[in-house]
Design an enzyme around this catalytic site. Structure first.
Site, mmCIF file in Angstrom:
data_model
loop_
_atom_site.group_PDB
_atom_site.id
_atom_site.type_symbol
_atom_site.label_atom_id
_atom_site.label_comp_id
_atom_site.label_asym_id
_atom_site.label_seq_id
_atom_site.Cartn_x
_atom_site.Cartn_y
_atom_site.Cartn_z
ATOM 1 C CB SER A 1 -6.300 -2.966 -6.026
ATOM 2 O OG SER A 1 -6.834 -2.048 -6.956
ATOM 3 C CE1 TYR B 1 -5.114 2.349 -9.760
ATOM 4 C CE2 TYR B 1 -6.060 2.321 -7.557
ATOM 5 C CZ TYR B 1 -5.396 1.677 -8.578
ATOM 6 O OH TYR B 1 -5.008 0.361 -8.435
ATOM 7 C CE LYS C 1 -1.545 2.484 -7.953
ATOM 8 N NZ LYS C 1 -1.992 1.405 -8.849
ATOM 9 N N GLY D 1 1.726 1.735 -12.735
ATOM 10 C CA GLY D 1 0.918 0.803 -11.959
ATOM 11 C C GLY D 1 1.283 -0.652 -12.148
ATOM 12 C CG ASP E 1 3.392 -4.341 -9.174
ATOM 13 O OD1 ASP E 1 2.854 -3.233 -9.401
ATOM 14 O OD2 ASP E 1 3.193 -4.997 -8.136
ATOM 15 C CD GLU E 2 2.523 -6.653 -14.944
ATOM 16 O OE1 GLU E 2 1.490 -6.458 -15.611
ATOM 17 O OE2 GLU E 2 2.559 -6.575 -13.692
ATOM 18 N N GLY F 1 1.317 -3.477 -5.766
ATOM 19 C CA GLY F 1 0.938 -4.435 -4.749
ATOM 20 C C GLY F 1 2.002 -5.466 -4.453
#
Length: 306
Positions: free
Chosen positions: A51, A140, A168, A193, A195-196, A212
Site C-alpha cells: 500500500s 496479506y 500480514k 499491520g 501501526d497504531e 507504512g
C-alpha cells in the site's frame, strides 16, 4: 516440516514508499537512496510494492524496476518481502517469478480487488503465485481495502503448505490476529499491520510488524519492539502512545503518504509526490510538517540515549 521460520523472519519491516522523479516516473537512483537510508536504522527488512509503495497504482514493469533497484542496493543487508498482488492472476504470477529471479526473500499478496471474489477464487489466485516460484509466501489480509476478510478455515488450509509461512494481519481486530496465530501453528509468522496498535499486536502473538508510518520513524518502532521483548511493557505503552500521537497528526493531512514522503524530503531524501488519485501535500501544510518532523527527530534522539 517448517523450522526456524520465526527466528529467520521476525522483526520490524518498513513498508517502503513509492519513489518517483519530478515527472512522476519511477526513479531507480532515488529508490536506492531510500533503501540505503533504512539500512542503519535497525529494521529487519523492507516490504516492497504494498500500500505504501503504491504497487496497485504502478505497471508491472514499474514494480519490477523498483525491486531491481532495491536488490542492487541492499541485497544481503535487509530481508526483502515483495508484494506481488495484482488484480489479474497472470500479472501476479509474472511478478512472483520476477521476485525470485531478482533474489528477493519472500513474496506476499493481497486478494484481487474490485470483484467480490469467493474464497475458492482467492485461494486459486494465491495458489498460482505460490506454485510459480520457490519463494516462501505471506498472505496479506487487509479487508478494509480489499473487501475480503481471510477466514480461519482458509488460513488453516493454506498454512499447511510448506511455502506458506505467515500472514500480514492488517485487519483491525487483535482477537483475529491471535486466532490467526493459533490457527497457523507454532512456526507460522503473524505480522501486525495497524501501526497504531503494534504493541497490542505483539502482546496478542504477532512476531513483528510491517507498517507504512514506520518509514518516517523506524527507530521508534525498533525501540518499541525492543521494549516489548525485554518485557518493559509500561515503557513500551508510553512509547506507543507517543507514536500514536504522531500517527494521529499524520492522518490529519489529506494524504498520509504525501505527508510521510514530504517529511523524508525535509531530511534530504526525495521520493517525489504520491501518484494520483493519492493527493500531494498542500503548500499550506508544509510548515506544520516541518514541525512534526522536528517532533519525530526529537523522539528518536531521546530514545537513542536510553
Amino acid at each position: 516440516m517448517k523450522t526456524d521460520i520465526i527466528s529467520k523472519f521476525e522483526g520490524i519491516y518498513v513498508a517502503m514508499y513509492s519513489v518517483y522523479d519530478d515527472a512522476g516516473n519511477v526513479d531507480q537512483a532515488r529508490v536506492k537512496k531510500l533503501a540505503r537510508y533504512y539500512v542503519s536504522t535497525g529494521i529487519k527488512g523492507l516490504y516492497i510494492g504494498g500500500s505504501s509503495g503504491e504497487g496497485i497504482l504502478q505497471t508491472v514493469e514499474e514494480r519490477k524496476q523498483v525491486l531491481e533497484a532495491v536488490m542492487e542496493e541492499v541485497k544481503g543487508e535487509l530481508t526483502i518481502i515483495v508484494h506481488v498482488g495484482a488484480n489479474s492472476t497472470r500479472e501476479s504470477v509474472e511478478l512472483s517469478k520476477h521476485a525470485e529471479q531478482a533474489g528477493a526473500d519472500v513474496i506476499s499478496a493481497v486478494p484481487a480487488i474490485y470483484y467480490r471474489l469467493s474464497e475458492a477464487a482467492v485461494e486459486n489466485h494465491w495458489q498460482q503465485m505460490i506454485d510459480s516460484s520457490e519463494l516462501p509466501f505471506i498472505i496479506y489480509n487487509i479487508p478494509q481495502t480489499t473487501g475480503f476478510n481471510l477466514s480461519i478455515p482458509l488460513l488453516t488450509k493454506m498454512a499447511k503448505q510448506e511455502k506458506v509461512i505467515g500472514v500480514k494481519m492488517s485487519g483491525e481486530s487483535t482477537f483475529e490476529l491471535q486466532q490467526f496465530k493459533e490457527a497457523g501453528g507454532e512456526n507460522f509468522l503473524v505480522f501486525n499491520g495497524p501501526d497504531e496498535q503494534f504493541l497490542a499486536g505483539r502482546i496478542m502473538g504477532a512476531d513483528g510488524g510491517i507498517g507504512g508510518t514506520y518509514g518516517v520513524m523506524p527507530e521508534l518502532f525498533c525501540e518499541l519492539n525492543r521494549l516489548f521483548v525485554q518485557n518493559k511493557l509500561a515503557e513500551a505503552q508510553t512509547l506507543q502512545n507517543k507514536i500514536n500521537g504522531i500517527i494521529k497528526k499524520l492522518l490529519g493531512y489529506p494524504s498520509l503518504y504525501g505527508a510521510c514522503k514530504y517529511i523524508l524530503s525535509i531530511r534530504g531524501i526525495e521520493t517525489g509526490e504520491p501518484r494520483f488519485p493519492l493527493l500531494p501535500v498542500r503548500e499550506a501544510d508544509q510548515a506544520s510538517l516541518i514541525e512534526l518532523n522536528k517532533e519525530i527527530e526529537a523522539a528518536i534522539a531521546f530514545y537513542a540515549k536510553e
